[in-house]
Design a protein around this motif. Structure first.
Motif, short mmCIF file in Angstrom:
data_model
loop_
_atom_site.label_atom_id
_atom_site.label_comp_id
_atom_site.label_asym_id
_atom_site.label_seq_id
_atom_site.Cartn_x
_atom_site.Cartn_y
_atom_site.Cartn_z
N MET A 1 0.85 -1.18 0.00
CA MET A 1 0.00 0.00 0.00
C MET A 1 0.89 1.25 0.00
O MET A 1 1.84 1.33 0.77
CB MET A 1 -0.87 0.02 1.24
CG MET A 1 -2.01 -0.98 1.20
SD MET A 1 -3.02 -0.92 2.68
CE MET A 1 -2.14 -2.11 3.66
N PRO A 2 0.59 2.21 -0.84
CA PRO A 2 1.40 3.42 -0.90
C PRO A 2 1.15 4.32 0.31
O PRO A 2 0.09 4.26 0.93
CB PRO A 2 0.92 4.10 -2.18
CG PRO A 2 -0.47 3.62 -2.35
CD PRO A 2 -0.49 2.21 -1.81
N ASP A 3 2.15 5.12 0.66
CA ASP A 3 1.97 6.13 1.71
C ASP A 3 1.29 7.33 1.07
O ASP A 3 1.88 8.02 0.24
CB ASP A 3 3.31 6.55 2.29
CG ASP A 3 3.76 5.67 3.43
OD1 ASP A 3 2.90 5.05 4.07
OD2 ASP A 3 4.97 5.62 3.69
N LEU A 4 0.04 7.54 1.44
CA LEU A 4 -0.71 8.68 0.91
C LEU A 4 -0.92 9.72 1.99
O LEU A 4 -1.10 9.40 3.17
CB LEU A 4 -2.07 8.23 0.37
CG LEU A 4 -2.05 7.36 -0.87
CD1 LEU A 4 -3.46 6.95 -1.25
CD2 LEU A 4 -1.39 8.08 -2.03
N TYR A 5 -0.92 10.96 1.57
CA TYR A 5 -1.16 12.08 2.47
C TYR A 5 -2.30 12.92 1.90
O TYR A 5 -2.54 12.93 0.69
CB TYR A 5 0.11 12.93 2.62
CG TYR A 5 1.14 12.23 3.45
CD1 TYR A 5 1.23 12.47 4.82
CD2 TYR A 5 1.97 11.28 2.90
CE1 TYR A 5 2.15 11.80 5.60
CE2 TYR A 5 2.90 10.60 3.68
CZ TYR A 5 2.97 10.86 5.03
OH TYR A 5 3.87 10.18 5.80
N THR B 1 1.93 10.51 11.58
CA THR B 1 0.53 10.90 11.47
C THR B 1 0.35 12.09 10.54
O THR B 1 -0.71 12.26 9.95
CB THR B 1 -0.08 11.26 12.84
OG1 THR B 1 0.67 12.32 13.42
CG2 THR B 1 -0.07 10.05 13.76
N LEU B 2 1.38 12.94 10.44
CA LEU B 2 1.28 14.10 9.56
C LEU B 2 2.66 14.60 9.22
O LEU B 2 3.65 14.29 9.89
CB LEU B 2 0.44 15.21 10.19
CG LEU B 2 0.91 15.83 11.51
CD1 LEU B 2 1.89 16.96 11.28
CD2 LEU B 2 -0.29 16.35 12.27
N LEU B 3 2.73 15.37 8.14
CA LEU B 3 3.94 16.09 7.76
C LEU B 3 3.66 17.57 7.90
O LEU B 3 2.60 18.05 7.51
CB LEU B 3 4.33 15.78 6.31
CG LEU B 3 4.74 14.34 6.01
CD1 LEU B 3 4.95 14.18 4.51
CD2 LEU B 3 5.98 13.95 6.76
N LEU B 4 4.60 18.31 8.47
CA LEU B 4 4.45 19.74 8.68
C LEU B 4 5.58 20.46 7.96
O LEU B 4 6.75 20.25 8.23
CB LEU B 4 4.49 20.06 10.18
CG LEU B 4 4.40 21.52 10.57
CD1 LEU B 4 3.08 22.13 10.10
CD2 LEU B 4 4.54 21.68 12.07
N LYS C 1 -2.77 9.34 5.41
CA LYS C 1 -4.00 8.59 5.23
C LYS C 1 -3.83 7.22 5.89
O LYS C 1 -2.89 6.49 5.61
CB LYS C 1 -4.35 8.41 3.75
CG LYS C 1 -5.64 7.63 3.57
CD LYS C 1 -6.08 7.59 2.14
CE LYS C 1 -7.37 6.79 2.06
NZ LYS C 1 -7.93 6.76 0.75
N ILE C 2 -4.76 6.89 6.76
CA ILE C 2 -4.76 5.60 7.44
C ILE C 2 -5.64 4.65 6.65
O ILE C 2 -6.80 4.95 6.37
CB ILE C 2 -5.27 5.73 8.89
CG1 ILE C 2 -4.48 6.79 9.65
CG2 ILE C 2 -5.23 4.38 9.59
CD1 ILE C 2 -3.01 6.53 9.76
N TRP C 3 -5.09 3.51 6.29
CA TRP C 3 -5.82 2.53 5.49
C TRP C 3 -6.72 1.68 6.35
O TRP C 3 -6.33 1.22 7.41
CB TRP C 3 -4.83 1.63 4.75
CG TRP C 3 -4.08 2.37 3.71
CD1 TRP C 3 -2.94 3.09 3.88
CD2 TRP C 3 -4.43 2.52 2.34
NE1 TRP C 3 -2.55 3.68 2.72
CE2 TRP C 3 -3.44 3.33 1.74
CE3 TRP C 3 -5.47 2.04 1.56
CZ2 TRP C 3 -3.48 3.66 0.40
CZ3 TRP C 3 -5.49 2.37 0.22
CH2 TRP C 3 -4.51 3.19 -0.34
N ASP C 4 -7.93 1.47 5.89
CA ASP C 4 -8.86 0.56 6.54
C ASP C 4 -8.75 -0.78 5.82
O ASP C 4 -9.26 -0.96 4.72
CB ASP C 4 -10.29 1.10 6.44
CG ASP C 4 -11.30 0.24 7.18
OD1 ASP C 4 -10.96 -0.93 7.50
OD2 ASP C 4 -12.40 0.72 7.42
#
Length: 56
Positions: free
Chosen positions: A1-5, A35-38, A48-51
């Motif tokens: 799964m890709p890392d999506l933001y 959890t986030l990029l700043l 984005k957390i995958w379900d």
């Protein structure tokens, strides 16, 4: 799964393609516990957390 933001515009973008409006790339941003990029200019990109049950 890709890392999506997810950016402030609500659009999804992959870590590799993420570039802030001020030109900073994802690997130059502060990473808050995965959890986030700043960005230095104040933009926030939420991870984005995958379900896994739903595949989303």
């Amino acid at each position: 799964m890709p890392d999506l933001y997810i950016g402030s515009d609500g659009k999804e973008i992959s870590y590799e393609e993420l570039v802030c409006k001020c030109g900073s790339k994802a690997n130059q941003m502060y990473d808050e516990a995965d959890t986030l990029l700043l960005c230095d200019c104040g933009e926030i990109y939420f991870h984005k957390i995958w379900d896994l049950d739903e595949g989303n």
